[in-house]
Motif scaffolding. Sequence first.
Motif, PDB file in Angstrom:
ATOM      1  N   ALA A  14      31.093   4.403  -7.211  1.00 24.90           N
ATOM      2  CA  ALA A  14      29.936   4.779  -6.390  1.00 24.90           C
ATOM      3  C   ALA A  14      29.354   6.094  -6.891  1.00 24.90           C
ATOM      4  O   ALA A  14      30.018   6.842  -7.619  1.00 24.90           O
ATOM      5  CB  ALA A  14      30.363   4.912  -4.923  1.00 24.90           C
ATOM      6  N   GLU A  15      28.109   6.346  -6.487  1.00 21.27           N
ATOM      7  CA  GLU A  15      27.535   7.667  -6.728  1.00 21.27           C
ATOM      8  C   GLU A  15      26.922   8.183  -5.438  1.00 21.27           C
ATOM      9  O   GLU A  15      26.476   7.425  -4.578  1.00 21.27           O
ATOM     10  CB  GLU A  15      26.489   7.657  -7.859  1.00 21.27           C
ATOM     11  CG  GLU A  15      25.183   6.981  -7.504  1.00 21.27           C
ATOM     12  CD  GLU A  15      24.033   7.284  -8.471  1.00 21.27           C
ATOM     13  OE1 GLU A  15      24.271   7.397  -9.688  1.00 21.27           O
ATOM     14  OE2 GLU A  15      22.879   7.381  -7.996  1.00 21.27           O
ATOM     15  N   ALA A  16      26.943   9.509  -5.320  1.00 19.60           N
ATOM     16  CA  ALA A  16      26.302  10.200  -4.205  1.00 19.60           C
ATOM     17  C   ALA A  16      25.972  11.602  -4.712  1.00 19.60           C
ATOM     18  O   ALA A  16      26.028  11.840  -5.931  1.00 19.60           O
ATOM     19  CB  ALA A  16      27.225  10.212  -2.987  1.00 19.60           C
ATOM     20  N   MET A  17      25.641  12.510  -3.822  1.00 19.23           N
ATOM     21  CA  MET A  17      25.111  13.786  -4.303  1.00 19.23           C
ATOM     22  C   MET A  17      25.872  15.020  -3.835  1.00 19.23           C
ATOM     23  O   MET A  17      25.479  16.134  -4.161  1.00 19.23           O
ATOM     24  CB  MET A  17      23.640  13.901  -3.885  1.00 19.23           C
ATOM     25  CG  MET A  17      22.794  12.750  -4.418  1.00 19.23           C
ATOM     26  SD  MET A  17      21.102  12.764  -3.833  1.00 19.23           S
ATOM     27  CE  MET A  17      20.371  13.951  -4.954  1.00 19.23           C
ATOM     28  N   GLU A  18      26.956  14.836  -3.062  1.00 23.09           N
ATOM     29  CA  GLU A  18      27.599  16.009  -2.460  1.00 23.09           C
ATOM     30  C   GLU A  18      29.081  16.182  -2.762  1.00 23.09           C
ATOM     31  O   GLU A  18      29.606  17.299  -2.641  1.00 23.09           O
ATOM     32  CB  GLU A  18      27.442  15.956  -0.925  1.00 23.09           C
ATOM     33  CG  GLU A  18      26.026  16.086  -0.425  1.00 23.09           C
ATOM     34  CD  GLU A  18      25.242  14.790  -0.524  1.00 23.09           C
ATOM     35  OE1 GLU A  18      25.872  13.705  -0.498  1.00 23.09           O
ATOM     36  OE2 GLU A  18      24.003  14.852  -0.642  1.00 23.09           O
ATOM     37  N   GLY A  19      29.775  15.102  -3.106  1.00 20.56           N
ATOM     38  CA  GLY A  19      31.240  15.156  -3.139  1.00 20.56           C
ATOM     39  C   GLY A  19      31.816  16.311  -3.935  1.00 20.56           C
ATOM     40  O   GLY A  19      32.735  17.007  -3.471  1.00 20.56           O
ATOM     41  N   SER A  70      24.954   1.879   0.633  1.00 19.42           N
ATOM     42  CA  SER A  70      23.645   1.510   1.190  1.00 19.42           C
ATOM     43  C   SER A  70      22.762   0.807   0.170  1.00 19.42           C
ATOM     44  O   SER A  70      21.763   0.167   0.547  1.00 19.42           O
ATOM     45  CB  SER A  70      22.912   2.765   1.679  1.00 19.42           C
ATOM     46  OG  SER A  70      22.847   3.745   0.646  1.00 19.42           O
ATOM     47  N   ASN A  71      23.101   0.962  -1.106  1.00 14.58           N
ATOM     48  CA  ASN A  71      22.225   0.435  -2.170  1.00 14.58           C
ATOM     49  C   ASN A  71      23.007   0.308  -3.461  1.00 14.58           C
ATOM     50  O   ASN A  71      23.977   1.025  -3.673  1.00 14.58           O
ATOM     51  CB  ASN A  71      21.035   1.388  -2.388  1.00 14.58           C
ATOM     52  CG  ASN A  71      21.504   2.797  -2.733  1.00 14.58           C
ATOM     53  OD1 ASN A  71      21.885   3.569  -1.860  1.00 14.58           O
ATOM     54  ND2 ASN A  71      21.473   3.129  -4.007  1.00 14.58           N
ATOM     55  N   PRO A  72      22.551  -0.583  -4.335  1.00 15.39           N
ATOM     56  CA  PRO A  72      23.187  -0.638  -5.651  1.00 15.39           C
ATOM     57  C   PRO A  72      22.720   0.533  -6.503  1.00 15.39           C
ATOM     58  O   PRO A  72      21.593   1.004  -6.341  1.00 15.39           O
ATOM     59  CB  PRO A  72      22.709  -1.968  -6.243  1.00 15.39           C
ATOM     60  CG  PRO A  72      21.715  -2.533  -5.315  1.00 15.39           C
ATOM     61  CD  PRO A  72      21.508  -1.600  -4.167  1.00 15.39           C
TER      62      PRO A  72
HETATM   63  O1  LIG Z   1      16.281   7.524   5.991  1.00 16.02           O
HETATM   64  C1  LIG Z   1      17.281   7.511   6.712  1.00 16.02           C
HETATM   65  O2  LIG Z   1      17.312   7.065   7.872  1.00 16.02           O
HETATM   66  C2  LIG Z   1      18.540   8.045   6.163  1.00 16.02           C
HETATM   67  C3  LIG Z   1      19.673   8.022   6.952  1.00 16.02           C
HETATM   68  C4  LIG Z   1      20.846   8.487   6.419  1.00 16.02           C
HETATM   69  C5  LIG Z   1      20.869   8.987   5.122  1.00 16.02           C
HETATM   70  C6  LIG Z   1      19.722   8.990   4.366  1.00 16.02           C
HETATM   71  C7  LIG Z   1      19.733   9.509   3.003  1.00 16.02           C
HETATM   72  O3  LIG Z   1      18.830   9.315   2.225  1.00 16.02           O
HETATM   73  C8  LIG Z   1      20.900  10.297   2.653  1.00 16.02           C
HETATM   74  C9  LIG Z   1      20.807  10.877   1.270  1.00 16.02           C
HETATM   75  C10 LIG Z   1      22.192  10.862   0.750  1.00 16.02           C
HETATM   76  O4  LIG Z   1      22.553   9.569   0.411  1.00 16.02           O
HETATM   77  C11 LIG Z   1      23.411   9.574  -0.664  1.00 16.02           C
HETATM   78  N1  LIG Z   1      22.983   8.463  -1.511  1.00 16.02           N
HETATM   79  C12 LIG Z   1      22.712   7.241  -1.058  1.00 16.02           C
HETATM   80  N2  LIG Z   1      22.479   6.398  -2.056  1.00 16.02           N
HETATM   81  C13 LIG Z   1      22.592   7.110  -3.190  1.00 16.02           C
HETATM   82  C14 LIG Z   1      22.474   6.768  -4.568  1.00 16.02           C
HETATM   83  O5  LIG Z   1      22.224   5.621  -4.966  1.00 16.02           O
HETATM   84  N3  LIG Z   1      22.654   7.760  -5.443  1.00 16.02           N
HETATM   85  C15 LIG Z   1      22.951   9.016  -5.055  1.00 16.02           C
HETATM   86  N4  LIG Z   1      23.063   9.374  -3.768  1.00 16.02           N
HETATM   87  C16 LIG Z   1      22.907   8.419  -2.839  1.00 16.02           C
HETATM   88  C17 LIG Z   1      23.336  10.965  -1.253  1.00 16.02           C
HETATM   89  O6  LIG Z   1      24.598  11.547  -1.104  1.00 16.02           O
HETATM   90  C18 LIG Z   1      22.298  11.706  -0.436  1.00 16.02           C
HETATM   91  O7  LIG Z   1      22.686  12.903   0.044  1.00 16.02           O
HETATM   92  C19 LIG Z   1      18.552   8.532   4.862  1.00 16.02           C
END
Ligand SMILES: O=C(O)c1cccc(C(=O)CC[C@H]2O[C@@H](n3cnc4c(=O)[nH]cnc43)[C@H](O)[C@@H]2O)c1
Length: 234
Positions: A176-181, A202-204
Amino acid sequence: MKMDPQTGSLEGIGHERRKADMRVLVMTAVPAERDAVLRGLRGDRRFDVLAGGVGAAAAAASTARALAVGQYDLVVSAGIGGGFTGRAEVGSLVVANEIIAADLGAETPDGFLSVDELGFGSARIQVPAEWAARVTEALREAGLPVSTGPVLTVTTVTGTAETARTLGVRVPGAAAEAMEGYGVAVAARQCGLPVLEVRAISNPVGPRDRASWRIAEALNALEAASSVFLEVLR
Ligand SMILES: O=C(O)c1cccc(C(=O)CC[C@H]2O[C@@H](n3cnc4c(=O)[nH]cnc43)[C@H](O)[C@@H]2O)c1
């Protein structure tokens, strides 16, 4: 309570004492994620849950600030994330066995060099294997779809198939990828605390199609995972 930050070992500490003492800081990025975690935790006072902002810098600063004023035994980075195809499908959960700042390094004509290769520290932070296994098993036992693997921290959400491929080659097995870990993990490590990362997909990871992100589904999975934390993080 004392815990080895590398191994997360709780050896020698009685179950009843652990139950009474364990304090957990859960860091999310945004309020919607924080609220999903809080719903799952049902007001349990062993947990503090904060929305520390999007990105590793905000996450590190917010986590460090929380750790400076509170006493914790474990830090968890939790939220939604992108899943690598074939590793983590939308709606499932990923428990990190390693937290990796995947774009922290230098681009060269011959390819990417990580900070490890540059000799400036490490872009990788290990999750104590005992904790990752325990949480994964508990989520699975609760009937939730879950996988374990490296979770990448990126500065830019991946938006093309080419970048997804590049990251998959850079970190074989990336789930997975995200932005905070990585930001949360650096703050925890500097305080000598073990860290976990749990992402609800939430998404690919791949070509950008923001409209197709299943945020509600992922937040429900995050809530369900958090209710499992009640039993396993003790
Ligand atoms: O729009 C909304 O209702 C909503 C509710 C909860 C969270 C969000 C975000 O956009 C959170 C941003 C957060 O998500 C992580 N994230 C999610 N998918 C990815 C990805 O494909 N690549 C990198 N990060 C992703 C990330 O940690 C962001 O901080 C919106």
